[in-house]
Design a protein around this motif. Structure first.
Motif, mmCIF file in Angstrom:
data_model
loop_
_atom_site.group_PDB
_atom_site.id
_atom_site.type_symbol
_atom_site.label_atom_id
_atom_site.label_comp_id
_atom_site.label_asym_id
_atom_site.label_seq_id
_atom_site.Cartn_x
_atom_site.Cartn_y
_atom_site.Cartn_z
ATOM 1 N N VAL A 61 -6.857 -2.373 -0.494
ATOM 2 C CA VAL A 61 -7.537 -3.641 -0.793
ATOM 3 C C VAL A 61 -8.044 -4.336 0.477
ATOM 4 C CG1 VAL A 61 -5.494 -5.153 -0.767
ATOM 5 C CG2 VAL A 61 -7.437 -5.704 -2.262
ATOM 6 N N SER A 62 -7.412 -4.049 1.609
ATOM 7 C CA SER A 62 -7.822 -4.632 2.895
ATOM 8 C C SER A 62 -8.444 -3.578 3.806
ATOM 9 C CB SER A 62 -6.624 -5.300 3.578
ATOM 10 O OG SER A 62 -6.239 -6.472 2.895
ATOM 11 N N GLY A 63 -9.142 -2.609 3.203
ATOM 12 C CA GLY A 63 -9.836 -1.595 3.996
ATOM 13 C C GLY A 63 -8.907 -0.611 4.677
ATOM 14 N N ASN A 64 -7.830 -0.214 3.977
ATOM 15 C CA ASN A 64 -6.814 0.704 4.517
ATOM 16 C C ASN A 64 -6.093 0.104 5.730
ATOM 17 O OD1 ASN A 64 -7.210 2.704 2.565
ATOM 18 N ND2 ASN A 64 -8.944 3.539 3.720
ATOM 19 N N LEU A 65 -5.781 -1.167 5.611
ATOM 20 C CA LEU A 65 -5.011 -1.854 6.655
ATOM 21 C C LEU A 65 -3.581 -1.338 6.664
ATOM 22 C CD1 LEU A 65 -4.639 -4.185 8.749
ATOM 23 C CD2 LEU A 65 -3.947 -5.596 6.795
ATOM 24 N N GLU A 66 -3.083 -1.078 7.877
ATOM 25 C CA GLU A 66 -1.677 -0.735 8.079
ATOM 26 C C GLU A 66 -1.207 -1.525 9.295
ATOM 27 O OE1 GLU A 66 0.741 3.260 7.465
ATOM 28 O OE2 GLU A 66 -0.586 3.402 9.203
ATOM 29 N N VAL A 67 0.047 -1.946 9.254
ATOM 30 C CA VAL A 67 0.607 -2.733 10.344
ATOM 31 C C VAL A 67 1.929 -2.112 10.765
ATOM 32 C CG1 VAL A 67 1.420 -5.020 11.059
ATOM 33 C CG2 VAL A 67 -0.457 -4.832 9.412
ATOM 34 N N LEU A 68 2.087 -1.888 12.065
ATOM 35 C CA LEU A 68 3.383 -1.509 12.609
ATOM 36 C C LEU A 68 4.143 -2.803 12.877
ATOM 37 C CD1 LEU A 68 2.517 1.263 15.220
ATOM 38 C CD2 LEU A 68 3.819 1.534 13.125
ATOM 39 N N ASP A 69 5.351 -2.898 12.357
ATOM 40 C CA ASP A 69 6.176 -4.102 12.462
ATOM 41 C C ASP A 69 7.393 -3.781 13.335
ATOM 42 O OD1 ASP A 69 7.547 -6.481 12.086
ATOM 43 O OD2 ASP A 69 7.776 -6.234 9.920
ATOM 44 N N PHE A 70 7.426 -4.359 14.526
ATOM 45 C CA PHE A 70 8.520 -4.159 15.476
ATOM 46 C C PHE A 70 9.508 -5.312 15.318
ATOM 47 C CE2 PHE A 70 5.064 -1.709 17.096
ATOM 48 C CZ PHE A 70 5.637 -0.643 17.770
ATOM 49 N N ASP A 71 10.667 -5.012 14.748
ATOM 50 C CA ASP A 71 11.687 -6.022 14.469
ATOM 51 C C ASP A 71 12.712 -6.112 15.598
ATOM 52 O OD1 ASP A 71 10.602 -6.734 11.972
ATOM 53 O OD2 ASP A 71 11.648 -5.092 10.979
ATOM 54 N N ASN A 72 13.753 -6.912 15.351
ATOM 55 C CA ASN A 72 14.856 -7.099 16.292
ATOM 56 C C ASN A 72 14.352 -7.587 17.650
ATOM 57 O OD1 ASN A 72 17.679 -7.128 16.487
ATOM 58 N ND2 ASN A 72 17.637 -5.287 17.751
ATOM 59 N N GLY A 73 13.520 -8.623 17.600
ATOM 60 C CA GLY A 73 12.982 -9.190 18.837
ATOM 61 C C GLY A 73 11.990 -8.272 19.519
ATOM 62 N N GLY A 74 11.501 -7.282 18.810
ATOM 63 C CA GLY A 74 10.517 -6.367 19.392
ATOM 64 C C GLY A 74 11.088 -5.492 20.492
ATOM 65 N N GLU A 75 12.385 -5.215 20.425
ATOM 66 C CA GLU A 75 13.047 -4.526 21.538
ATOM 67 C C GLU A 75 12.480 -3.146 21.855
ATOM 68 O OE1 GLU A 75 16.986 -2.373 20.754
ATOM 69 O OE2 GLU A 75 17.098 -4.124 19.430
ATOM 70 N N LEU A 76 11.869 -2.468 20.878
ATOM 71 C CA LEU A 76 11.318 -1.132 21.146
ATOM 72 C C LEU A 76 9.813 -1.149 21.428
ATOM 73 C CD1 LEU A 76 13.191 1.097 18.526
ATOM 74 C CD2 LEU A 76 13.688 0.773 20.967
ATOM 75 N N PHE A 105 -1.876 -4.266 14.249
ATOM 76 C CA PHE A 105 -2.799 -4.143 13.117
ATOM 77 C C PHE A 105 -3.897 -3.128 13.416
ATOM 78 C CE2 PHE A 105 -1.098 -8.401 12.856
ATOM 79 C CZ PHE A 105 -1.077 -8.735 11.517
ATOM 80 N N TYR A 106 -4.245 -2.334 12.414
ATOM 81 C CA TYR A 106 -5.376 -1.417 12.497
ATOM 82 C C TYR A 106 -5.732 -0.979 11.084
ATOM 83 C CZ TYR A 106 -1.485 1.819 12.091
ATOM 84 O OH TYR A 106 -0.337 2.444 11.668
ATOM 85 N N ARG A 107 -6.927 -0.440 10.945
ATOM 86 C CA ARG A 107 -7.341 0.186 9.698
ATOM 87 C C ARG A 107 -7.383 1.689 9.924
ATOM 88 N NH1 ARG A 107 -11.789 -4.382 8.282
ATOM 89 N NH2 ARG A 107 -10.684 -5.325 6.520
ATOM 90 N N SER A 108 -7.168 2.427 8.858
ATOM 91 C CA SER A 108 -7.203 3.878 8.914
ATOM 92 C C SER A 108 -8.439 4.379 8.175
ATOM 93 C CB SER A 108 -5.941 4.454 8.262
ATOM 94 O OG SER A 108 -6.032 5.858 8.150
ATOM 95 N N GLU A 109 -9.040 5.443 8.704
ATOM 96 C CA GLU A 109 -10.189 6.017 7.997
ATOM 97 C C GLU A 109 -9.762 6.688 6.695
ATOM 98 O OE1 GLU A 109 -11.997 8.799 10.710
ATOM 99 O OE2 GLU A 109 -10.493 10.330 10.322
ATOM 100 N N ARG A 166 -3.861 7.635 14.169
ATOM 101 C CA ARG A 166 -2.787 7.007 13.390
ATOM 102 C C ARG A 166 -1.492 7.793 13.535
ATOM 103 N NH1 ARG A 166 -1.057 7.896 7.904
ATOM 104 N NH2 ARG A 166 0.135 6.093 7.177
ATOM 105 N N GLU A 167 -1.585 9.102 13.493
ATOM 106 C CA GLU A 167 -0.399 9.948 13.630
ATOM 107 C C GLU A 167 0.274 9.736 14.987
ATOM 108 O OE1 GLU A 167 2.661 12.445 12.754
ATOM 109 O OE2 GLU A 167 1.190 11.600 11.374
ATOM 110 N N ILE A 168 -0.511 9.544 16.030
ATOM 111 C CA ILE A 168 0.053 9.270 17.363
ATOM 112 C C ILE A 168 0.874 7.982 17.318
ATOM 113 C CG2 ILE A 168 -0.520 8.565 19.734
ATOM 114 C CD1 ILE A 168 -2.910 10.563 19.547
ATOM 115 N N LEU A 169 0.325 6.934 16.721
ATOM 116 C CA LEU A 169 1.040 5.653 16.653
ATOM 117 C C LEU A 169 2.351 5.792 15.878
ATOM 118 C CD1 LEU A 169 -1.800 3.068 15.893
ATOM 119 C CD2 LEU A 169 -0.953 3.838 18.108
ATOM 120 N N LEU A 170 2.276 6.438 14.717
ATOM 121 C CA LEU A 170 3.461 6.561 13.865
ATOM 122 C C LEU A 170 4.510 7.488 14.479
ATOM 123 C CD1 LEU A 170 1.808 6.802 10.325
ATOM 124 C CD2 LEU A 170 2.655 4.763 11.508
ATOM 125 N N GLN A 171 4.073 8.629 15.018
ATOM 126 C CA GLN A 171 5.026 9.582 15.593
ATOM 127 C C GLN A 171 5.695 9.008 16.836
ATOM 128 O OE1 GLN A 171 6.031 12.574 14.124
ATOM 129 N NE2 GLN A 171 7.651 12.174 15.612
#
Length: 185
Positions: A61-76, A105-109, A166-171
């Motif tokens: 619905v948002s153009g294949n929007l995906e967001v990586l969410d770094f929790d715990n104060g963003g420690e990683l 934030f980014y969109r995926s093709e 995208r695979e680079i970011l996720l892996q």
């Protein structure tokens, strides 16, 4: 809030008013907005109630929007960021959350999947998620919600990543996982 929400909608992002403290939409039901953007009339009515936050529905619905969410104060986040090619990193939209975490934030093709837990840590009570995605069917609070600040890029001008990028970011995020695979979600 009004100007940002309208800008997000014009950029093809499914923005909704939010209750910041509860990290959820400030409307009775938001499931229909996983499939369609709100109308101008709907948005005007919602914004007349003066919500204290904005969230964006992720996925198709948002153009294949995906967001990586770094929790715990963003420690990683720093460890992840160091492993991402600089030309790719510079294209991403990055936001800091009130807890010190980060949203990327980014969109995926290609179509993105549902929310994924990528990295966690074993705790006495099970495990703690450190990095996860917000994908199809997910949502995320964002600026101008108080405490959320865009520190790089523009949510109205998101990069579109190839499946390889995208695979680079996720892996890279998954490589930071501290849990044995049998207990990670």
């Amino acid at each position: 809030m009004v100007k940002s929400t309208q800008s997000y909608l014009k950029a093809g992002l499914c923005a909704l008013p939010a209750k910041a403290a509860q990290k959820r939409p400030a409307i009775p039901s938001w499931k229909t907005y996983q499939k369609r953007l709100p109308t101008d009339a709907e948005m005007r009515a919602w914004l007349a109630n003066h919500p204290d936050g904005v969230c964006i529905v992720c996925g198709k619905v948002s153009g294949n929007l995906e967001v990586l969410d770094f929790d715990n104060g963003g420690e990683l986040f720093d460890a992840w960021e160091k492993e991402i090619p600089s030309d790719m990193l510079e294209r991403l939209v990055i936001e800091q959350s009130p807890s010190g975490g980060f949203h990327v934030f980014y969109r995926s093709e290609e179509t993105v999947c549902g929310n994924l837990k990528l990295a966690a840590r074993k705790t006495e009570d099970g495990h703690q998620t450190l990095i996860e995605t917000r994908g199809e069917g997910g949502l995320i609070l964002c600026a101008p919600t108080p405490g959320y600040e865009i520190i790089q890029g523009d949510l109205c001008n998101l990069p579109v990543l190839t499946s390889a990028d995208r695979e680079i970011l996720l892996q890279t995020a998954a490589n930071l996982d501290e849990c044995p695979k049998d207990i990670a979600d």
